[in-house]
Write a protein that holds these residues in place. Structure first.
Motif, PDB file in Angstrom:
ATOM      1  N   MET A   7       0.822  -1.206   0.000  1.00 42.50           N
ATOM      2  CA  MET A   7       0.000   0.000   0.000  1.00 42.50           C
ATOM      3  C   MET A   7       0.860   1.262   0.000  1.00 42.50           C
ATOM      4  O   MET A   7       0.524   2.263  -0.644  1.00 42.50           O
ATOM      5  CB  MET A   7      -0.921   0.004   1.216  1.00 42.50           C
ATOM      6  N   LEU A   8       1.980   1.213   0.747  1.00 40.28           N
ATOM      7  CA  LEU A   8       2.882   2.367   0.763  1.00 40.28           C
ATOM      8  C   LEU A   8       3.465   2.621  -0.628  1.00 40.28           C
ATOM      9  O   LEU A   8       3.533   3.769  -1.084  1.00 40.28           O
ATOM     10  CB  LEU A   8       4.003   2.129   1.782  1.00 40.28           C
ATOM     11  N   VAL A   9       3.855   1.550  -1.314  1.00 37.07           N
ATOM     12  CA  VAL A   9       4.403   1.702  -2.670  1.00 37.07           C
ATOM     13  C   VAL A   9       3.349   2.272  -3.609  1.00 37.07           C
ATOM     14  O   VAL A   9       3.630   3.187  -4.411  1.00 37.07           O
ATOM     15  CB  VAL A   9       4.923   0.338  -3.179  1.00 37.07           C
ATOM     16  N   LEU A  10       2.114   1.764  -3.531  1.00 38.68           N
ATOM     17  CA  LEU A  10       1.050   2.283  -4.385  1.00 38.68           C
ATOM     18  C   LEU A  10       0.763   3.752  -4.085  1.00 38.68           C
ATOM     19  O   LEU A  10       0.534   4.554  -5.006  1.00 38.68           O
ATOM     20  CB  LEU A  10      -0.224   1.454  -4.194  1.00 38.68           C
ATOM     21  N   PHE A  11       0.783   4.115  -2.824  1.00 35.88           N
ATOM     22  CA  PHE A  11       0.533   5.504  -2.458  1.00 35.88           C
ATOM     23  C   PHE A  11       1.625   6.426  -3.009  1.00 35.88           C
ATOM     24  O   PHE A  11       1.326   7.508  -3.558  1.00 35.88           O
ATOM     25  CB  PHE A  11       0.467   5.622  -0.932  1.00 35.88           C
ATOM     26  N   LEU A  12       2.869   5.989  -2.886  1.00 34.37           N
ATOM     27  CA  LEU A  12       3.962   6.820  -3.391  1.00 34.37           C
ATOM     28  C   LEU A  12       3.920   6.930  -4.913  1.00 34.37           C
ATOM     29  O   LEU A  12       4.180   8.002  -5.476  1.00 34.37           O
ATOM     30  CB  LEU A  12       5.299   6.236  -2.924  1.00 34.37           C
ATOM     31  N   LEU A  13       3.593   5.833  -5.574  1.00 37.21           N
ATOM     32  CA  LEU A  13       3.485   5.882  -7.031  1.00 37.21           C
ATOM     33  C   LEU A  13       2.333   6.778  -7.464  1.00 37.21           C
ATOM     34  O   LEU A  13       2.440   7.519  -8.454  1.00 37.21           O
ATOM     35  CB  LEU A  13       3.294   4.475  -7.593  1.00 37.21           C
ATOM     36  N   ALA A  14       1.204   6.727  -6.735  1.00 33.20           N
ATOM     37  CA  ALA A  14       0.074   7.594  -7.082  1.00 33.20           C
ATOM     38  C   ALA A  14       0.424   9.059  -6.897  1.00 33.20           C
ATOM     39  O   ALA A  14      -0.089   9.934  -7.625  1.00 33.20           O
ATOM     40  CB  ALA A  14      -1.138   7.227  -6.208  1.00 33.20           C
ATOM     41  N   ALA A  15       1.311   9.355  -5.922  1.00 31.68           N
ATOM     42  CA  ALA A  15       1.710  10.739  -5.699  1.00 31.68           C
ATOM     43  C   ALA A  15       2.631  11.248  -6.804  1.00 31.68           C
ATOM     44  O   ALA A  15       2.689  12.452  -7.073  1.00 31.68           O
ATOM     45  CB  ALA A  15       2.399  10.873  -4.339  1.00 31.68           C
ATOM     46  N   VAL A  16       3.344  10.322  -7.479  1.00 35.39           N
ATOM     47  CA  VAL A  16       4.304  10.734  -8.511  1.00 35.39           C
ATOM     48  C   VAL A  16       3.652  10.785  -9.887  1.00 35.39           C
ATOM     49  O   VAL A  16       3.844  11.732 -10.650  1.00 35.39           O
ATOM     50  CB  VAL A  16       5.503   9.761  -8.501  1.00 35.39           C
ATOM     51  N   TRP A  17       2.863   9.762 -10.208  1.00 39.76           N
ATOM     52  CA  TRP A  17       2.286   9.677 -11.545  1.00 39.76           C
ATOM     53  C   TRP A  17       1.005  10.520 -11.624  1.00 39.76           C
ATOM     54  O   TRP A  17       0.083  10.345 -10.834  1.00 39.76           O
ATOM     55  CB  TRP A  17       1.969   8.230 -11.901  1.00 39.76           C
ATOM     56  N   ASP A  18       0.970  11.394 -12.600  1.00 38.67           N
ATOM     57  CA  ASP A  18      -0.193  12.276 -12.779  1.00 38.67           C
ATOM     58  C   ASP A  18      -1.171  11.759 -13.820  1.00 38.67           C
ATOM     59  O   ASP A  18      -2.215  12.352 -14.033  1.00 38.67           O
ATOM     60  CB  ASP A  18       0.284  13.685 -13.185  1.00 38.67           C
ATOM     61  N   SER A  19      -0.848  10.652 -14.468  1.00 33.22           N
ATOM     62  CA  SER A  19      -1.697  10.154 -15.549  1.00 33.22           C
ATOM     63  C   SER A  19      -2.950   9.483 -14.984  1.00 33.22           C
ATOM     64  O   SER A  19      -2.897   8.745 -13.999  1.00 33.22           O
ATOM     65  CB  SER A  19      -0.914   9.146 -16.405  1.00 33.22           C
ATOM     66  N   LEU A  20      -4.091   9.730 -15.634  1.00 38.10           N
ATOM     67  CA  LEU A  20      -5.348   9.111 -15.231  1.00 38.10           C
ATOM     68  C   LEU A  20      -5.316   7.601 -15.480  1.00 38.10           C
ATOM     69  O   LEU A  20      -5.876   6.819 -14.693  1.00 38.10           O
ATOM     70  CB  LEU A  20      -6.504   9.746 -15.995  1.00 38.10           C
ATOM     71  N   LEU A  21      -4.659   7.179 -16.551  1.00 39.36           N
ATOM     72  CA  LEU A  21      -4.572   5.755 -16.860  1.00 39.36           C
ATOM     73  C   LEU A  21      -3.796   5.019 -15.779  1.00 39.36           C
ATOM     74  O   LEU A  21      -4.187   3.939 -15.320  1.00 39.36           O
ATOM     75  CB  LEU A  21      -3.905   5.564 -18.229  1.00 39.36           C
ATOM     76  N   TYR A  22      -2.677   5.616 -15.357  1.00 38.78           N
ATOM     77  CA  TYR A  22      -1.897   5.008 -14.277  1.00 38.78           C
ATOM     78  C   TYR A  22      -2.719   4.943 -12.991  1.00 38.78           C
ATOM     79  O   TYR A  22      -2.666   3.958 -12.241  1.00 38.78           O
ATOM     80  CB  TYR A  22      -0.611   5.804 -14.040  1.00 38.78           C
ATOM     81  N   ALA A  23      -3.468   5.990 -12.713  1.00 38.53           N
ATOM     82  CA  ALA A  23      -4.281   6.011 -11.496  1.00 38.53           C
ATOM     83  C   ALA A  23      -5.328   4.895 -11.517  1.00 38.53           C
ATOM     84  O   ALA A  23      -5.573   4.235 -10.500  1.00 38.53           O
ATOM     85  CB  ALA A  23      -4.952   7.367 -11.340  1.00 38.53           C
ATOM     86  N   ALA A  24      -5.949   4.672 -12.684  1.00 43.54           N
ATOM     87  CA  ALA A  24      -6.933   3.599 -12.787  1.00 43.54           C
ATOM     88  C   ALA A  24      -6.284   2.230 -12.583  1.00 43.54           C
ATOM     89  O   ALA A  24      -6.835   1.346 -11.896  1.00 43.54           O
ATOM     90  CB  ALA A  24      -7.624   3.656 -14.152  1.00 43.54           C
ATOM     91  N   GLY A  25      -5.093   2.029 -13.147  1.00 44.10           N
ATOM     92  CA  GLY A  25      -4.392   0.757 -12.947  1.00 44.10           C
ATOM     93  C   GLY A  25      -4.016   0.531 -11.489  1.00 44.10           C
ATOM     94  O   GLY A  25      -4.147  -0.586 -10.967  1.00 44.10           O
ATOM     95  N   LEU A  26      -3.557   1.599 -10.822  1.00 47.74           N
ATOM     96  CA  LEU A  26      -3.218   1.474  -9.406  1.00 47.74           C
ATOM     97  C   LEU A  26      -4.455   1.173  -8.565  1.00 47.74           C
ATOM     98  O   LEU A  26      -4.391   0.415  -7.588  1.00 47.74           O
ATOM     99  CB  LEU A  26      -2.540   2.754  -8.913  1.00 47.74           C
TER     100      LEU A  26
END
Length: 772
Positions: A346-365
């Protein structure tokens, strides 16, 4: 000199010095972060040797100012020359509170350097994490100040806390050098702690590996000191530290895989817990910072955020180091591992969500988050079912113990109520009411002159529980409906106070009382027998056989865990006590051999060290197996045990041994019986708060009887269940189970405030052999 460095007092001073240096340094960094924070301005000199702005770092204080590269710096705190710190070939403007800048408009502007709200929050978070880490390390050190493993753990916490506070700090100079030192020494301390915790018995095999890490740490520390003198930090230093850190993690994984099959199950549990904790906490650092920094030149997440995962792991390790609850580690290690893996993901996903601004990446996460949460919940449900099955056996044993105590209390209340009522109705000096049970000692209640004169299992009780010929009473009445009916007990009447015979009315009252007492005791016995028959009926059923098998498996696992925990305790005892004494002696003797100087005080210290070691070895040997059982009989072993436990003469001890000589039971029965009695006697001295203890061994009715009785605080069925849930009743349950395996039984009778009596019944050799 080396012996002095290994002295415990000097080691404690070393810990205190490290703590004091950390406190002073961290306070200095915190104060400078608020007083003169780094503005984020990079500077350079133009051809006219004037200082100009070369760049502005993102997310810095100066990023919100209206300045641009090329603007000239007029003055810094009233001085024309700014204070410069060089890192990775970039010149940083540091230590400034007021900066005057001349822009393209030609008008000078004054800027005040002060921390933003985000900077204050980050420094506050770093301060809280620092307090937690130092608090956890200090707690472990205070609990076990003499352990080398705890010392290493404390230093590891100090290094992690120093690393976090330097990364969050807005003070550049000291923080950069301190971070370099911490990053240099952190792999060595982490590796040595890992090896000492998980491979204590073969720690010496890694001596050359640790010496290589020490050489690396000292070499890099020398380079760091050289950079400190030049007030510079180079970019390649950071790359080297990342490479060494990743190599250390891979090395730990390789050592773990190589030695995994050579460890027993308990050591594997410890190693697995430590391995999962360290790797799940450091994987965000490796995947989101170190590898991207090495491969692409820039990290995905700042280092200060990915290292926060080390903080909860430190608390978990402190609990294991201080409590060392290896027996119940099996019950929580899997659940703890699942929790660690899930929250790390969950920590890794949270950090990745904070870095990636793409909507597609957010949906995958988000989809990945849902899948992980679903699997996490299913695993928790499965683990819960397994834990419920594991606790069924303990619940069954606690229920049996509670029922046994409740039955004893019920019968004792009946005896007391009946005896007191009859004593009030007829004018006698005293009376005794006895309840008989084939599987246990009789329960006795007396009034008047007979109060507190009879104790079950002692010599003042009638032989073979036959009270009919007792000369102490004027009349003894058997409690039974007839000669063919089972005998429930006796009613023993003393003389009348006026030394006359009972009147007709008093005879009628006694006979009526006898009938009522027989009925009440018969009902109590019938209830007890019905419960026993119900248990026997359940044992015949196939479902109960399967459950019994699971119970035996659970007990075997718990016994194995307890035995392995005892091995670990012995290992720690040998290492932290005997080995330390031997090291101390060998170092001092080496120094004596080299110098030839004899000191009387040091000789006295050596003798004390030797005497302590002899006493420790003798105590450990007796705990493992009392050799007096091989040299003598059970009576001598019990005499030795009671004398050893009562060294301070705080308890009045009575041993009455009436078994025939030679002993009519094999050696394995003697050994198991002694262990059961030792468990009961140790419980009296440790928990009962008793002033008297009575131990009796005798033969009767084809069986061997043993009784351990005390006048301590006792316990009831209401307090027995919570105590067993906390794990303090495992000794009594193991004694009961051990007697059952030998074909015997254990009867427990306890009254709060009046003491506890435990009776062991063991059949003779033929019956034992049949059951065994």
């Amino acid at each position: 000199m080396s012996s002095l460095l290994r002295h415990r007092r000097l080691q404690h001073c070393y810990i205190y010095v490290c703590l004091a240096l950390f406190i002073v340094t961290s306070l200095y960094i915190q104060i400078r972060s608020f007083a003169t924070p780094y503005s984020g301005i990079l500077v350079e000199q133009n051809r006219s040797l004037e200082w100009t702005i070369a760049g502005i770092q993102n997310d810095s204080i100066a990023a919100n100012w209206n300045i641009a590269p090329g603007d000239r710096i007029v003055s810094v705190d009233g001085q024309p020359t700014p204070k410069i710190f060089t890192a990775a070939q970039e010149k940083m403007l540091v230590g400034a509170t007021r900066i005057e800048v001349l822009g393209s408009t030609g008008l000078p502007r004054l800027f005040i350097v002060k921390p933003t709200i985000e900077d204050k929050l980050e420094n506050g978070l770093a301060f809280l994490l620092e307090l937690f880490l130092i608090g956890v390390g200090g707690y472990a050190f205070l609990k076990k100040p003499g352990s080398h493993l705890i010392h290493r753990f404390f230093l590891l916490n100090v290094l992690i806390a120093s690393t976090i506070i330097t990364l969050f700090s807005d003070e550049i100079e000291i923080s950069s050098y301190l971070f370099s030192y911490c990053a240099v020494w952190l792999p060595y301390v982490m590796l040595s702690f890992y090896l000492l915790f998980a491979f204590r018995s073969i720690y010496a095999k890694f001596r050359f590996l640790l010496m290589g890490y020490l050489a690396y740490a000292f070499t890099c520390s020398a380079f760091t000191a050289f950079f400190l003198l030049r007030r510079e930090v180079y970019d390649w230093v950071s790359h080297l530290l990342n490479i060494v850190f990743i190599f250390t993690l891979l090395l730990m994984a390789g050592i773990t895989a190589f030695y995994w099959n050579k460890l027993d199950r308990i050591e594997q549990n410890q190693l697995f817990l430590l391995f999962v904790g360290i790797f799940t906490s450091l994987m965000p650092y490796v995947l989101l910072y170190a590898l991207p920094e090495l491969l692409r030149g820039s990290a995905l997440i700042p280092a200060e955020y990915v290292l926060i995962g080390l903080v909860p792991v430190s608390g978990t390790l402190a609990y294991l180091l201080v409590q060392r609850q290896i027996v119940d580690m099996k019950f929580y290690i899997t659940r703890l591992s699942v929790h660690s893996l899930y929250y790390s993901a969950m920590l890794v996903l949270f950090l990745l969500a904070a870095v990636w601004d793409s909507l597609l990446y957010a949906a995958g996460l988000f989809i990945l988050f849902g899948m992980l949460t679903f699997g996490y919940q299913r695993l928790l449900l499965r683990l819960q079912r397994q834990e419920n099955r594991k606790t069924e056996w303990l619940e069954h044993q606690k229920l049996r113990l509670s029922l046994q105590l409740a039955e004893k209390k019920n019968i004792r209340d009946i005896l007391k109520l009946s005896a007191d009522l009859l004593h009030d109705l007829i004018d006698v000096e005293g009376l005794t009411l006895v309840y008989m049970d084939d599987n246990a000692l009789p329960l006795v209640y007396s009034t008047g002159i007979y109060l507190n004169t009879l104790t079950p299992g002692t010599a003042n009780m009638p032989d073979n529980n036959d009270w009919s010929g007792s000369e102490k009473y004027a009349q003894v009445i058997e409690l039974s409906h007839g000669t063919e009916e089972p005998k429930l007990g006796y009613l023993c009447l003393g003389l009348k106070t006026n030394h006359t015979l009972l009147s007709a009315e008093e005879h009628r009252l006694v006979e009526k009382f006898r009938s009522e007492a027989i009925q009440m005791l018969l009902n109590a016995r019938q209830t007890f027998r019905l419960r026993q028959e119900y248990e026997q009926l359940n044992k015949v059923q196939a479902a109960h056989h399967e459950r019994r098998l699971r119970d035996l498996q659970t007990y075997s696992h718990m016994a194995l865990e307890a035995r392995e925990a005892e091995k670990i305790r012995i290992s720690y005892f040998l290492h932290d006590d005997l080995l330390q004494n031997l090291i101390f002696l060998s170092r001092d003797l080496e120094e004596l051999y080299d110098t030839g100087k004899y000191e009387r005080e040091r000789n006295a210290t050596w003798l004390k060290c030797l005497y302590d070691s002899q006493r420790s070895i003798r105590s450990l040997s007796d705990q493992l197996y009392p050799h007096i059982l091989d040299k003598g009989d059970l009576q001598e072993a019990l005499h030795w045990l009671l004398r050893d436990m009562n060294r301070l003469n705080e308890v009045a001890v009575t041993l009455q041994y009436e078994a025939p000589v030679p002993e009519p039971f094999p050696s394995f029965v003697k050994t198991n019986l002694f262990r059961a009695l030792r468990e009961l006697i140790v419980n009296v001295f440790k928990h009962a708060e008793a002033t008297e203890i009575y131990v009796r061994v005798w033969m009767g009715k084809g069986s061997l009887y043993c009784i351990v009785s005390d006048n301590g605080k006792g316990f009831s069925e209401a307090t027995a269940r919570p105590a067993a849930e906390r794990g303090s009743g495992f000794g009594l349950m193991s004694v009961c189970d051990q007697m059952e395996h030998l074909g015997g039984s254990a009867d427990i009778d306890s009254v709060p405030g009046q003491g506890t009596t435990v009776t062991l019944k063991l059949p003779l050799v033929k019956e034992i052999t049949a059951n065994d």
